[in-house]
Scaffold this active site. Sequence first.
Site, PDB file in Angstrom:
ATOM      1  N   CYS A 104       1.235  -1.220   0.006  1.00 49.18           N
ATOM      2  CA  CYS A 104       0.146  -0.071  -0.075  1.00 49.18           C
ATOM      3  C   CYS A 104       1.249   1.387   0.435  1.00 49.18           C
ATOM      4  CB  CYS A 104      -0.605   0.460   1.198  1.00 49.18           C
ATOM      5  SG  CYS A 104      -1.969   1.437   1.274  1.00 49.18           S
ATOM      6  N   MET A 314      -4.673   5.024  -5.451  1.00 47.13           N
ATOM      7  CA  MET A 314      -3.832   4.424  -4.461  1.00 47.13           C
ATOM      8  C   MET A 314      -2.275   4.571  -4.924  1.00 47.13           C
ATOM      9  SD  MET A 314      -6.420   2.525  -6.174  1.00 47.13           S
ATOM     10  CE  MET A 314      -5.527   1.038  -7.124  1.00 47.13           C
TER      11      MET A 314
END
Length: 392
Positions: A104, A314
């Site tokens: 992430c 993201m």
Amino acid sequence: MSHVPQIKIPATYIRGGTSKGVFFSLEELPQACQVPGPARDALLLRVIGSPDPYGKQIDGMGGATSSTSKSVILSKSDSPDHDVNYLFGQVSIDKPFVDWSGNCGNLTAAVGAFAISKGLVDPSIVPENGMATVRIWQANIEKTIIARVPITNGEVQETGDFELDGVTFPAAEVQIEFMDPADGEGSMFPTGNLVDDLEVPGIGTFKATMINAGIPTIFLNAEEIGYTGTELQDAINSDPAALARFETIRAHGAIRMGLIKELKEAESRQHTPKIAFVNGATDYLSSSGKQVKAEDIDLVVRALSMGKLHHAMMGTAAVAISAAAVVPGTLVNLAAGGGERNFVRFGHPSGTLRVGAEAEQRDGEWVVTKAIMSRSARVLMEGWVRVPGDTF
């Protein structure tokens, strides 16, 4: 009838970039959860509140979106080249699994600060005032990330005036450098091509750039799949048929990229690869009502995460966008106007983002040596998270 009481585990709830997650220090986890396996997964699922057939994660720390259904485990590094080990778990909302297949990028912005605050790094790297350079080993993808964390009076500085589209309030800027961001051991372009014809039975054949950088990502041309690239979440997420088409395309792309062998494997690998669509720069209104002007961006990009259109972008997909943008001839590069570049400015549902990248050719193959972006991070709550004692 007797019931097992709850146990409490030290945890910190942190916003990193446009995501939120529950952070743990490895050594503070229950013994059975300090190693990979069913016990660890069961704990994280219960902490976040999954699987939840209602899709709300009411009985946990999750926020019912891919951006808020995340967990992080950090530990001291035993390598002289790194300060801290970072392991990321993407927790499914409605299914009983944790996806460990990728990073992430947004929560990466919080890793350095958490590591400093928890004493997981050598105090000598933390100045009284200035910038602490934290060398992060991203254990999911086995890559190095450099975080530059602002320090004031010996403490991590979280407040500031850095603004990030997709985040309501300003905070301190954290610069993140993704070193050699190609994901995996093979080529950055796993098919060997900058653009492929991706055949998806029953749906069609589409031009696609498939790249392993930051996170494995499949890029499509927006217009070829019936979109403009300026869509906001409701336009995609309220259309079950569209989401099903994207998932089918994603699964076939995953096979072409060598990430899975059979289509059914995509069901338990939702975090990777990502699927995104691009188009040339154009004016549009962001989700906050802010006007994004074509003259301020190079292209527009929309990306899906865990089966839904992301509310912003993201962090790892931003790395993939920048990596593809600096390689002449990819769909991302062509949408941005083509040619050589060392950064890209793109529009996403919440606004804009600028990401830099450095690329070169080695033995006839393109390699991105670094991707750079700025994010911010802030601790929202710290203390203990509680779960029933028979969770794992």
